[in-house]
Design a protein around this motif. Sequence first.
Motif, mmCIF file in Angstrom:
data_model
loop_
_atom_site.group_PDB
_atom_site.id
_atom_site.type_symbol
_atom_site.label_atom_id
_atom_site.label_comp_id
_atom_site.label_asym_id
_atom_site.label_seq_id
_atom_site.Cartn_x
_atom_site.Cartn_y
_atom_site.Cartn_z
ATOM 1 N N PHE A 53 0.836 -1.207 0.000
ATOM 2 C CA PHE A 53 0.000 0.000 0.000
ATOM 3 C C PHE A 53 0.871 1.258 0.000
ATOM 4 N N ALA A 54 1.879 1.275 0.887
ATOM 5 C CA ALA A 54 2.774 2.441 0.965
ATOM 6 C C ALA A 54 3.513 2.638 -0.353
ATOM 7 N N SER A 55 4.019 1.563 -0.912
ATOM 8 C CA SER A 55 4.746 1.637 -2.174
ATOM 9 C C SER A 55 3.830 2.105 -3.300
ATOM 10 N N ASP A 56 2.630 1.553 -3.359
ATOM 11 C CA ASP A 56 1.702 1.880 -4.445
ATOM 12 C C ASP A 56 1.242 3.338 -4.371
ATOM 13 N N LEU A 57 1.018 3.845 -3.145
ATOM 14 C CA LEU A 57 0.623 5.252 -3.024
ATOM 15 C C LEU A 57 1.734 6.154 -3.548
ATOM 16 N N ALA A 58 2.972 5.815 -3.187
ATOM 17 C CA ALA A 58 4.108 6.625 -3.641
ATOM 18 C C ALA A 58 4.239 6.553 -5.163
ATOM 19 N N THR A 59 4.081 5.350 -5.708
ATOM 20 C CA THR A 59 4.163 5.184 -7.163
ATOM 21 C C THR A 59 3.075 5.986 -7.867
ATOM 22 N N ALA A 60 1.850 5.848 -7.396
ATOM 23 C CA ALA A 60 0.726 6.537 -8.030
ATOM 24 C C ALA A 60 0.931 8.052 -7.982
ATOM 25 N N THR A 61 1.371 8.555 -6.848
ATOM 26 C CA THR A 61 1.580 9.998 -6.712
ATOM 27 C C THR A 61 2.706 10.469 -7.636
ATOM 28 N N ARG A 62 3.790 9.694 -7.675
ATOM 29 C CA ARG A 62 4.928 10.039 -8.540
ATOM 30 C C ARG A 62 4.505 10.102 -10.005
ATOM 31 N N LEU A 63 3.596 9.219 -10.392
ATOM 32 C CA LEU A 63 3.173 9.155 -11.790
ATOM 33 C C LEU A 63 1.996 10.085 -12.106
ATOM 34 N N GLY A 64 1.613 10.897 -11.111
ATOM 35 C CA GLY A 64 0.592 11.908 -11.375
ATOM 36 C C GLY A 64 -0.843 11.424 -11.256
ATOM 37 N N TRP A 65 -1.037 10.284 -10.579
ATOM 38 C CA TRP A 65 -2.400 9.813 -10.333
ATOM 39 C C TRP A 65 -2.945 10.480 -9.076
ATOM 40 N N ARG A 66 -4.252 10.743 -9.089
ATOM 41 C CA ARG A 66 -4.920 11.402 -7.980
ATOM 42 C C ARG A 66 -5.836 10.393 -7.282
ATOM 43 N N ILE A 67 -5.721 10.328 -5.964
ATOM 44 C CA ILE A 67 -6.590 9.448 -5.172
ATOM 45 C C ILE A 67 -7.895 10.185 -4.881
ATOM 46 N N VAL A 68 -9.018 9.528 -5.182
ATOM 47 C CA VAL A 68 -10.327 10.133 -4.913
ATOM 48 C C VAL A 68 -11.190 9.141 -4.126
ATOM 49 N N PRO A 69 -12.206 9.631 -3.439
ATOM 50 C CA PRO A 69 -13.088 8.728 -2.683
ATOM 51 C C PRO A 69 -13.813 7.747 -3.611
ATOM 52 N N LEU A 70 -13.978 6.533 -3.145
ATOM 53 C CA LEU A 70 -14.713 5.530 -3.914
ATOM 54 C C LEU A 70 -16.127 6.008 -4.238
ATOM 55 N N GLN A 71 -16.697 6.769 -3.304
ATOM 56 C CA GLN A 71 -18.048 7.302 -3.512
ATOM 57 C C GLN A 71 -18.125 8.158 -4.781
ATOM 58 N N TRP A 72 -17.041 8.871 -5.098
ATOM 59 C CA TRP A 72 -17.037 9.706 -6.303
ATOM 60 C C TRP A 72 -17.181 8.841 -7.556
ATOM 61 N N VAL A 73 -16.546 7.684 -7.528
ATOM 62 C CA VAL A 73 -16.590 6.780 -8.683
ATOM 63 C C VAL A 73 -18.023 6.294 -8.894
ATOM 64 N N VAL A 74 -18.668 5.969 -7.785
ATOM 65 C CA VAL A 74 -20.055 5.491 -7.862
ATOM 66 C C VAL A 74 -20.974 6.615 -8.341
ATOM 67 N N GLU A 75 -20.786 7.803 -7.797
ATOM 68 C CA GLU A 75 -21.632 8.932 -8.213
ATOM 69 C C GLU A 75 -21.463 9.228 -9.702
ATOM 70 N N GLN A 76 -20.236 9.081 -10.201
ATOM 71 C CA GLN A 76 -19.987 9.291 -11.634
ATOM 72 C C GLN A 76 -20.751 8.249 -12.458
ATOM 73 N N ARG A 77 -20.640 6.986 -12.033
ATOM 74 C CA ARG A 77 -21.296 5.896 -12.765
ATOM 75 C C ARG A 77 -22.818 6.061 -12.778
ATOM 76 N N LEU A 78 -23.361 6.558 -11.656
ATOM 77 C CA LEU A 78 -24.813 6.666 -11.541
ATOM 78 C C LEU A 78 -25.347 7.977 -12.130
ATOM 79 N N GLY A 79 -24.440 8.808 -12.630
ATOM 80 C CA GLY A 79 -24.878 10.079 -13.193
ATOM 81 C C GLY A 79 -25.271 11.103 -12.143
ATOM 82 N N LEU A 80 -24.837 10.895 -10.898
ATOM 83 C CA LEU A 80 -25.169 11.834 -9.822
ATOM 84 C C LEU A 80 -24.161 12.966 -9.744
ATOM 85 N N ALA A 81 -23.023 12.786 -10.434
ATOM 86 C CA ALA A 81 -21.986 13.822 -10.467
ATOM 87 C C ALA A 81 -21.229 13.653 -11.767
ATOM 88 N N GLU A 82 -20.614 14.724 -12.217
ATOM 89 C CA GLU A 82 -19.729 14.613 -13.376
ATOM 90 C C GLU A 82 -18.451 15.369 -13.087
#
Length: 274
Positions: free
Chosen positions: A31-60
């Motif tokens: 987990f520690a390694s993956d967070l560092a890798t993701a951040t280094r590569l410019g990935w943004r961590i977002v709440p899982l709820q955001w992913v669901v809201e996007q899928r359900l059309g509740l947010a864009e």
Amino acid sequence: MSGRDWRVPVLTYHASTVGGPGYAGNDHVAFASDLATATRLGWRIVPLQWVVEQRLGLAERDLARCLALSCDDGTVLDVRDVEYPGQGLQPSLLTLLEAQPGQPDRHLTCFVIACAQARARMDRDCLHGLDWMGEDWWAPELAGGRVGIGNHSWDHNHPVMHEPGPGGMPRGDFHVVDDEPRADFEIRQAADYLAARLGPGACPLFAYPYGHAPDFLVRDWFPRHGASLGLQAAFGTQGGAVGAGSDPWHLPRYVCGLHWSSPEQFEDLLAGLA
Ligand SMILES: [Zn+2]
């Protein structure tokens, strides 16, 4: 990336996986390694709820180069640093997440098991009998804002429950949750328990134990009953990123140790999605 083109990988860890000091077999190290890798590569961590809201059309939202984090089975190792017998101090997934700079929306959803007796038996039979599967952390961590609490069923239909489930339901498998009484027992009962402790609608996400997603639940039971239970989506472990075409009652996740087992494989996984 927005509109119809978005897709977001959801990563899954098990904080109880502490088999040594290395990446493979210790989900805290991974987990520690993956967070560092993701951040280094410019990935943004977002709440899982955001992913669901996007899928359900509740947010864009703009979810380009975003990923979401989850962990299964709900032990205190998710959120508290613990001295692990024979393995030394393990910083919790939350500690590691809090320490990650440059991720203002960082968030972790912990899928927990509702039944206190099942948790007590798992703590005794599968862990070290050190009271790691209590529920006292659920409400304060939820209130803290960095952690979501998700529904991982009543008792995981886990083999520590020696007695058969409803209608003689055999244990150790979630594909057998294939009729109304069994779904009520494993999912409705858990949703009611979590709502009573954490508030109505506080736990809108479900994760299938073992990643087993029976057709009855995906195609029939959840579409009929999910909303009335305050549930918006259910996650499997079938790999792949969540996108506009994903089934809300069987959203994919990637599992550490199953879909990747080294920093290089993790980087390859992200590269395949970018
Ligand atoms: Zn599980």
